[in-house]
Design an enzyme around this catalytic site. Sequence first.
Site, PDB file in Angstrom:
ATOM      1  N   ASP A  77       0.816  -1.222   0.000  1.00  0.00           N
ATOM      2  CA  ASP A  77       0.000   0.000   0.000  1.00  0.00           C
ATOM      3  C   ASP A  77       0.845   1.266   0.000  1.00  0.00           C
ATOM      4  OD1 ASP A  77      -2.459  -1.244  -0.140  1.00  0.00           O
ATOM      5  OD2 ASP A  77      -2.656  -1.423   2.040  1.00  0.00           O
ATOM      6  N   ARG A  84       1.842   4.537  16.336  1.00  0.00           N
ATOM      7  CA  ARG A  84       1.342   5.510  15.354  1.00  0.00           C
ATOM      8  C   ARG A  84       1.521   6.970  15.782  1.00  0.00           C
ATOM      9  NH1 ARG A  84       1.787   1.007  13.429  1.00  0.00           N
ATOM     10  NH2 ARG A  84       0.581   0.233  11.672  1.00  0.00           N
ATOM     11  N   ASP A 114      -5.621   2.591  12.333  1.00  0.00           N
ATOM     12  CA  ASP A 114      -4.356   3.319  12.164  1.00  0.00           C
ATOM     13  C   ASP A 114      -4.542   4.656  11.449  1.00  0.00           C
ATOM     14  OD1 ASP A 114      -2.860   1.470  13.562  1.00  0.00           O
ATOM     15  OD2 ASP A 114      -2.560   0.203  11.804  1.00  0.00           O
ATOM     16  N   SER A 126      -2.077 -10.165   7.709  1.00  0.00           N
ATOM     17  CA  SER A 126      -1.321  -8.912   7.745  1.00  0.00           C
ATOM     18  C   SER A 126      -0.659  -8.756   9.119  1.00  0.00           C
ATOM     19  CB  SER A 126      -2.308  -7.770   7.445  1.00  0.00           C
ATOM     20  OG  SER A 126      -1.914  -6.601   8.103  1.00  0.00           O
TER      21      SER A 126
HETATM   22  N1  ARG Z   1      -6.077  -4.151  15.818  1.00  0.00           N
HETATM   23  C1  ARG Z   1      -4.828  -3.591  16.223  1.00  0.00           C
HETATM   24  C2  ARG Z   1      -4.958  -2.099  16.450  1.00  0.00           C
HETATM   25  O1  ARG Z   1      -5.899  -1.513  16.001  1.00  0.00           O
HETATM   26  C3  ARG Z   1      -3.710  -3.947  15.253  1.00  0.00           C
HETATM   27  C4  ARG Z   1      -3.610  -3.111  14.037  1.00  0.00           C
HETATM   28  C5  ARG Z   1      -2.508  -3.565  13.117  1.00  0.00           C
HETATM   29  N2  ARG Z   1      -2.266  -2.619  12.076  1.00  0.00           N
HETATM   30  C6  ARG Z   1      -1.872  -2.934  10.839  1.00  0.00           C
HETATM   31  N3  ARG Z   1      -1.735  -1.953   9.985  1.00  0.00           N
HETATM   32  N4  ARG Z   1      -1.618  -4.164  10.502  1.00  0.00           N
HETATM   33  O2  ARG Z   1      -4.134  -1.522  17.088  1.00  0.00           O
END
Ligand code: ARG
Length: 402
Positions: A18, A98, A127, A179
């Site tokens: 991405d 983040r 995110d 992922s």
């Molecule tokens: N569900 C978790 C969160 O919201 C993990 C997110 C993982 N992010 C990713 N871009 N793979 O913090």
Amino acid sequence: MTRSPAGPVVLAYSGGLDTTVTVHRLVHEQGRPVVALLADVGQGEDLPALAERALAAGADDAVVVDARDRFAAEFLVPAVRANALYEGRYPLVSALSRPLIAQLLVEEARRRGASAVAHGCTGKGNDQVRFEVSCGALAPELEILAPVRDSAMSRPEAISYADKHGLELGGITEAKPWSVDQNLWGRTIEAGVLEDPWLAPPEDAFEWTASPATASGTSELVVGFEAGVPVTVDGAEVGLAGVVATLNRAGGQVGFGRVDMLENRRVGIKSREVYEVPGALAVIAAHRDLEDLTLDRDVLHEKARLDIRYAELVYDGLWFSPLKSALDAFVAETQAAVTGEVRLELSPGRCQPTGRRAERALYRPDLATYDTGDAFDHDAGRGFVSLWGLPARTWARVHGDG
Ligand code: ARG
């Protein structure tokens, strides 16, 4: 294409499909020069090689920032002190990284006089919320671009875009069954086959932990805390990152630290999430245990309520918010007393505190003992219980018992 007078865009670049497509689209569809920023938060990848990938996709520049110490000192320390677990289980692996990456984006944008930052998140996740709310709180004047989210490009579309434009992706477009996002604090695994919440996670989704069903062995470690921060393992000064790494290894070996949960995302979706977080869970278990020994009852109870709120704020992208700052001040005030040691026993699938000690422990043997040497005032006990029960007796006298 003519270059936009708006100047460069600083993009949070991970090296994945991405963000690589995002580089190419910003440059070729929007005519924006791109600076790719790769933040090292302990994900254990070859970031200089990934920086080359961003340049090959059309970025003007790519910078690697070693942010591991900052991540530990400014993000993991407050998280440990607040026992931060979202919905009681998830230690906020991605949610903590983040806001730091947002800070780095804003700093880089200011250094370069850029008027925009960008991310490659999709529209369904948390995110995007964390990046955009954090960037907005730090630099409301910056424009935020999110081409992947805004064009709702599917994964197959992104793959064919990359193929069509010859973007080099080092084989990552081959059927990836899930992922992953990882850093010093843990590893997150989601999507793909894990989207069926009834299906047990396949064993090869896990990289940090042995299966608790087949693991064997027992070990003990003593974690030392200074003012709520884990700093030693078995007496050796290794710092927070060292403590977490040691517990990741020791916990992972005995199959401790897997989480499999249905999670409530900020964007309103329930999602099935799998985590490998032995170090984070062990550190928080030890920290909580030491708080029980060193904090006053009312502070402990109030803090337990606020810890829940703290984790929600972090999860929801509100790291840089007035309430989060106020809670940080409360938590910091409580932590001066949280100095001491906790012994953890690791056994298959488990991590259990089995001992704790502190110079300023509020546990007093002379008050707690049922043995000789008792300093507790038993007469005061009689008077206390009598007054404590006075309202109950009064109610019974007035209302009778039937
Ligand atoms: N569900 C978790 C969160 O919201 C993990 C997110 C993982 N992010 C990713 N871009 N793979 O913090």
